[in-house]
Design a protein around this motif. Sequence first.
Motif, PDB file in Angstrom:
ATOM      1  N   GLU A  34       0.838  -1.202   0.000  1.00 30.61           N
ATOM      2  CA  GLU A  34       0.000   0.000   0.000  1.00 30.61           C
ATOM      3  C   GLU A  34       0.873   1.253   0.000  1.00 30.61           C
ATOM      4  O   GLU A  34       0.579   2.225  -0.705  1.00 30.61           O
ATOM      5  N   ALA A  35       1.961   1.239   0.751  1.00 29.65           N
ATOM      6  CA  ALA A  35       2.868   2.393   0.804  1.00 29.65           C
ATOM      7  C   ALA A  35       3.459   2.689  -0.570  1.00 29.65           C
ATOM      8  O   ALA A  35       3.504   3.847  -1.000  1.00 29.65           O
ATOM      9  N   VAL A  36       3.895   1.642  -1.268  1.00 30.66           N
ATOM     10  CA  VAL A  36       4.454   1.827  -2.609  1.00 30.66           C
ATOM     11  C   VAL A  36       3.388   2.387  -3.549  1.00 30.66           C
ATOM     12  O   VAL A  36       3.646   3.339  -4.299  1.00 30.66           O
ATOM     13  N   ASP A  37       2.183   1.832  -3.521  1.00 37.47           N
ATOM     14  CA  ASP A  37       1.106   2.296  -4.388  1.00 37.47           C
ATOM     15  C   ASP A  37       0.792   3.775  -4.165  1.00 37.47           C
ATOM     16  O   ASP A  37       0.672   4.552  -5.121  1.00 37.47           O
ATOM     17  N   VAL A  38       0.668   4.159  -2.904  1.00 35.03           N
ATOM     18  CA  VAL A  38       0.337   5.549  -2.573  1.00 35.03           C
ATOM     19  C   VAL A  38       1.467   6.487  -2.990  1.00 35.03           C
ATOM     20  O   VAL A  38       1.231   7.557  -3.560  1.00 35.03           O
ATOM     21  N   PHE A  39       2.705   6.080  -2.732  1.00 38.68           N
ATOM     22  CA  PHE A  39       3.866   6.891  -3.122  1.00 38.68           C
ATOM     23  C   PHE A  39       3.913   7.087  -4.634  1.00 38.68           C
ATOM     24  O   PHE A  39       4.101   8.205  -5.121  1.00 38.68           O
ATOM     25  N   MET A  40       3.758   5.994  -5.390  1.00 38.11           N
ATOM     26  CA  MET A  40       3.824   6.058  -6.854  1.00 38.11           C
ATOM     27  C   MET A  40       2.712   6.944  -7.416  1.00 38.11           C
ATOM     28  O   MET A  40       2.945   7.744  -8.322  1.00 38.11           O
ATOM     29  N   ARG A  41       1.521   6.800  -6.872  1.00 40.05           N
ATOM     30  CA  ARG A  41       0.392   7.612  -7.333  1.00 40.05           C
ATOM     31  C   ARG A  41       0.665   9.098  -7.090  1.00 40.05           C
ATOM     32  O   ARG A  41       0.416   9.939  -7.963  1.00 40.05           O
ATOM     33  N   ALA A  42       1.213   9.427  -5.931  1.00 35.42           N
ATOM     34  CA  ALA A  42       1.521  10.822  -5.619  1.00 35.42           C
ATOM     35  C   ALA A  42       2.556  11.387  -6.601  1.00 35.42           C
ATOM     36  O   ALA A  42       2.417  12.523  -7.070  1.00 35.42           O
ATOM     37  N   LEU A  43       3.576  10.606  -6.920  1.00 33.33           N
ATOM     38  CA  LEU A  43       4.579  11.054  -7.891  1.00 33.33           C
ATOM     39  C   LEU A  43       3.949  11.247  -9.267  1.00 33.33           C
ATOM     40  O   LEU A  43       4.204  12.250  -9.943  1.00 33.33           O
ATOM     41  N   ASP A  44       3.150  10.277  -9.690  1.00 34.43           N
ATOM     42  CA  ASP A  44       2.512  10.350 -11.004  1.00 34.43           C
ATOM     43  C   ASP A  44       1.579  11.553 -11.118  1.00 34.43           C
ATOM     44  O   ASP A  44       1.405  12.112 -12.202  1.00 34.43           O
ATOM     45  N   GLU A  45       0.983  11.965 -10.004  1.00 37.74           N
ATOM     46  CA  GLU A  45       0.077  13.116  -9.989  1.00 37.74           C
ATOM     47  C   GLU A  45       0.814  14.416  -9.711  1.00 37.74           C
ATOM     48  O   GLU A  45       0.199  15.463  -9.507  1.00 37.74           O
ATOM     49  N   ASN A  46       2.149  14.351  -9.697  1.00 38.08           N
ATOM     50  CA  ASN A  46       3.006  15.516  -9.437  1.00 38.08           C
ATOM     51  C   ASN A  46       2.701  16.167  -8.081  1.00 38.08           C
ATOM     52  O   ASN A  46       2.719  17.389  -7.950  1.00 38.08           O
ATOM     53  N   GLN A  47       2.394  15.316  -7.098  1.00 36.28           N
ATOM     54  CA  GLN A  47       2.159  15.762  -5.729  1.00 36.28           C
ATOM     55  C   GLN A  47       2.989  14.890  -4.783  1.00 36.28           C
ATOM     56  O   GLN A  47       2.439  14.176  -3.943  1.00 36.28           O
TER      57      GLN A  47
END
Length: 135
Positions: A34-47
Amino acid sequence: MKILIAEDDLASRMILQRFLEDYGDVDVTVNGEEAVDVFMRALDENQPYDIICLDILMPEMNGMKVLEKIRNKEKSMGISSDKKVKLIVTTSLDAPRSFPDNEDTAVKGTENYLTKPIDLQKLSVILEKYGFSKE
């Protein structure tokens, strides 16, 4: 400031969340995947996250594997070392040499580590060292 807590222990998670809410927006995950998923999503959304408090012994994926995936993603995106997320390892293990794998792998890529129970004064000093202050 944007903060991610990756911690499976409820008490530690609640203590960190309450303390860090004074510093910024806090998201919480309870396992490594879950941590990896949330981190990756934040990077992809430029946040991107500014800080991650990362437990080592977590279900689904241990913290060292999470750390490896985070650093690989940052590298693949060309993120410079001064722009990488700051990592604070939170663990019940005594010291980096006790982390899974080996000391070189464990210490590489981490800025700091705190043993549990978390000393909030030490955490405050680490945050201040990186220029983060309460809002």
